[in-house]
Write a protein that holds these residues in place. Structure first.
Motif, PDB file in Angstrom:
ATOM      1  N   GLY A 149      48.677  41.068  43.630  1.00  0.00           N
ATOM      2  CA  GLY A 149      47.863  40.169  44.436  1.00  0.00           C
ATOM      3  C   GLY A 149      46.402  40.194  44.027  1.00  0.00           C
ATOM      4  O   GLY A 149      45.752  39.141  43.914  1.00  0.00           O
ATOM      5  N   ASN A 150      45.860  41.391  43.807  1.00  0.00           N
ATOM      6  CA  ASN A 150      44.451  41.482  43.422  1.00  0.00           C
ATOM      7  C   ASN A 150      44.215  41.121  41.958  1.00  0.00           C
ATOM      8  O   ASN A 150      43.134  40.650  41.591  1.00  0.00           O
ATOM      9  CB  ASN A 150      43.931  42.890  43.711  1.00  0.00           C
ATOM     10  N   ARG A 151      45.220  41.333  41.098  1.00  0.00           N
ATOM     11  CA  ARG A 151      45.064  41.021  39.675  1.00  0.00           C
ATOM     12  C   ARG A 151      45.238  39.527  39.385  1.00  0.00           C
ATOM     13  O   ARG A 151      44.544  38.969  38.532  1.00  0.00           O
ATOM     14  CB  ARG A 151      46.082  41.808  38.845  1.00  0.00           C
ATOM     15  N   ARG A 152      46.190  38.885  40.095  1.00  0.00           N
ATOM     16  CA  ARG A 152      46.512  37.494  39.773  1.00  0.00           C
ATOM     17  C   ARG A 152      46.466  36.568  40.991  1.00  0.00           C
ATOM     18  O   ARG A 152      45.999  35.436  40.912  1.00  0.00           O
ATOM     19  CB  ARG A 152      47.908  37.409  39.125  1.00  0.00           C
ATOM     20  N   GLY A 153      46.999  37.031  42.133  1.00  0.00           N
ATOM     21  CA  GLY A 153      47.070  36.160  43.300  1.00  0.00           C
ATOM     22  C   GLY A 153      45.698  35.743  43.815  1.00  0.00           C
ATOM     23  O   GLY A 153      45.496  34.582  44.219  1.00  0.00           O
ATOM     24  N   LEU A 154      44.740  36.667  43.804  1.00  0.00           N
ATOM     25  CA  LEU A 154      43.398  36.370  44.268  1.00  0.00           C
ATOM     26  C   LEU A 154      42.777  35.248  43.439  1.00  0.00           C
ATOM     27  O   LEU A 154      42.223  34.276  43.979  1.00  0.00           O
ATOM     28  CB  LEU A 154      42.539  37.639  44.191  1.00  0.00           C
ATOM     29  N   GLN A 155      42.871  35.371  42.130  1.00  0.00           N
ATOM     30  CA  GLN A 155      42.284  34.367  41.245  1.00  0.00           C
ATOM     31  C   GLN A 155      42.986  33.010  41.399  1.00  0.00           C
ATOM     32  O   GLN A 155      42.349  31.959  41.342  1.00  0.00           O
ATOM     33  CB  GLN A 155      42.360  34.849  39.796  1.00  0.00           C
ATOM     34  N   ARG A 156      44.318  33.060  41.610  1.00  0.00           N
ATOM     35  CA  ARG A 156      45.083  31.811  41.762  1.00  0.00           C
ATOM     36  C   ARG A 156      44.677  31.091  43.055  1.00  0.00           C
ATOM     37  O   ARG A 156      44.500  29.862  43.069  1.00  0.00           O
ATOM     38  CB  ARG A 156      46.568  32.132  41.744  1.00  0.00           C
ATOM     39  N   LEU A 157      44.520  31.842  44.138  1.00  0.00           N
ATOM     40  CA  LEU A 157      44.101  31.226  45.400  1.00  0.00           C
ATOM     41  C   LEU A 157      42.681  30.679  45.291  1.00  0.00           C
ATOM     42  O   LEU A 157      42.375  29.590  45.799  1.00  0.00           O
ATOM     43  CB  LEU A 157      44.182  32.250  46.530  1.00  0.00           C
TER      44      LEU A 157
END
Length: 508
Positions: free
Chosen positions: A285-293
């Motif tokens: 979530g912090n590596r990819r999900g955060l940036q995607r959101l």
């Protein structure tokens, strides 16, 4: 103990530990009474089926004993303001009925040779404890034992009391509670002697947990109105929305978890240590999900509020993504493994300061929005949040409209933005097992229905977690639903602080 200088409200609080009274742990203060016959052997020849115990040798009632019953009801104040002792009698309490009682008892100090004369006339806070005496049990306190009157643990408790006419008459002669030293009653107001205050914890959760009460005990643990100690709810006057009917606040939770302490899981059955799959899912979530959101909201032109664990903001790639997102930065405690629930006031005040200071240092601005991790609150959390400068508060979930909570003492005020459980990704995905399309459609349907309803402006907080809402399939479905909502008449998107400012402007 020292000469008292500080005002009462500035003195530290010492909280007593709750103990279930036993024969062993009450030896220093009295004689424990239960259904065990102590000192058996008193011989009455014609009582063939009776096991008699000998007299309690040290139990004595000077002159005329006074035998009476008393029923003690619940009190909201958990402070220990008074302690007294008797030097010419022992005093007995036997609890009748089905309910336990709480006794604050301190070991005698009058005969302690290591103390000077002054301190032999004071209780010792180190040997003062809060005992839960079970129903049907009793205690005969020794001469010199410091004590307060028994306290209810929730339901009313009835006690059979033995003391002397002299003590009862001395107490009854006092028009109000006050220090006294006559009639074999030496009574102290503790604030006259200690530069701290003594409290006992709310006993209701303890007696319920240990099965000491016959039924459920009502526990209004969030103050009389349900919004925290000294906090009262005040409604917000309608008309603040400038034509908007529903204000949607996306709330992105940015979280870290203490290694080895678990957390939410996509496959909760995986429990081995070290555990890789669920931890890796959360880290994703912090590596990819955060940036995607962040990219999704930027593409849609929709503002959002991030509520951030201060430890997460110390991770370089998390801080970078947050700074580039353009979101409002809110606070979400230190991490998502340690909540506030078991903290003392001093600890919780320190927790707020630590979190807000660290977020300001990591992200460049001091947050004015707060969501407590895991709803792990104390009765004091709203009051401490308001005193810490929080303006928008998300810990309550009980409405569709914003409202104020106000500290009745200081006047500090926060706007509550109800954190909707029905649109939260944990509720919809992890609890109800919705797929990506169902998740997004439920959010859209929720907002559409509110937009159809007449009346005051509504607020919908969309709780999202980077490792749930931030996955590819959910972002795809969510972006489509939010795009449709953005075009819906009467629906506005904003951050928590933007809604706060609108409401405040509308109240002037």
């Amino acid at each position: 103990m020292s000469s008292v200088k500080r005002p009462l409200e500035e003195r530290p609080i010492i909280t007593l530990e709750l103990l279930i009274a036993t024969r062993e742990n009450t030896k220093a203060i009295g004689f424990f009474v239960d259904d065990t016959v102590t000192n058996p052997g008193l011989g009455i020849p014609f009582y063939k089926t009776v096991l008699e115990g000998a007299n309690y040798k040290e139990a004595t009632w000077k002159d005329q004993a006074c035998v009476r019953t008393s029923q003690i009801h619940w009190r909201d104040d958990h402070s220990v303001m008074w302690l007294e002792r008797h030097m010419e009698m022992t005093q007995g309490f036997i609890l009748m009925g089905k309910n336990p009682g709480l006794f604050v008892l301190g070991e005698p100090t009058h005969d302690r040779e290591e103390l000077d004369e002054k301190h032999r006339a004071l209780p010792d806070p180190k040997t003062t404890k809060a005992y839960i005496l079970q129903a049907g049990c009793g205690i005969i306190i020794k001469k010199g034992t410091w004590h307060d009157f028994p306290v209810s643990t929730g339901p009313p408790v009835s006690a059979f009391i033995l003391n002397t006419e002299e003590v009862v008459e001395a107490l009854a002669s006092m028009p109000t509670a006050a220090p006294m030293n006559h009639g074999d009653c030496f009574k102290l107001r503790l604030s006259d002697h200690w530069d701290f205050t003594l409290h006992f914890p709310d006993p209701r959760p303890f007696v319920q947990k240990h099965g000491l009460v016959p039924g459920p005990v009502a526990q209004p643990l969030m103050g009389p109105e349900g919004y925290g100690f000294n906090m009262c709810r005040q409604e917000v006057k309608a008309g603040w929305g400038n034509g908007g009917k529903v204000f949607v606040v996306p709330v992105v939770n940015v979280e870290v978890f203490t290694p080895g302490c678990g957390g939410p899981g996509i496959q909760p059955h995986l429990q081995s240590v070290p555990e890789l799959a669920n931890k890796g899912w959360r880290d994703y979530g912090n590596r990819r999900g955060l940036q995607r959101l962040a990219q999704m909201f930027k593409d849609l032109g929709i503002p959002a509020t991030a509520v951030v664990n201060s430890e997460a903001a110390k991770v370089d790639y998390v801080a970078k993504a947050l700074k580039e997102s353009g979101w409002e930065m809110g606070a979400h405690g230190l991490n998502n493994s340690s909540g506030n629930a078991k903290m003392t006031r001093d600890e919780e005040e320190g927790h707020f300061k630590h979190c807000l200071d660290d977020l300001q240092a990591s992200l460049g601005a001091r947050p004015a929005t707060w969501l407590t991790p895991g709803f792990s609150v104390t009765e004091r959390t709203p009051q401490i949040a308001a005193a810490s400068g929080i303006k928008a508060f998300m810990d309550f979930v009980d409405d569709d409209v914003p409202y104020d909570v106000v500290d009745s003492e200081s006047g500090a005020r926060m706007l509550c933005l109800p954190y909707c459980m029905e649109t939260n990704d944990f509720s919809l995905v992890l609890t109800k097992n919705m797929d990506a399309r169902q998740y997004a459609q439920t959010i859209e349907d929720h907002v559409r229905q509110l937009a159809k309803e007449s009346g005051e402006e509504r607020v919908v907080c969309l709780g999202m977690h980077t490792f749930v809402a931030g996955t590819p399939a959910r972002v795809l479905a969510l972006a489509e639903a939010l795009g449709r909502l953005k075009a819906l008449p009467g629906v506005r998107f904003g951050t928590a602080s933007q809604v706060h400012d609108l409401v405040r402007k509308g109240q002037k």
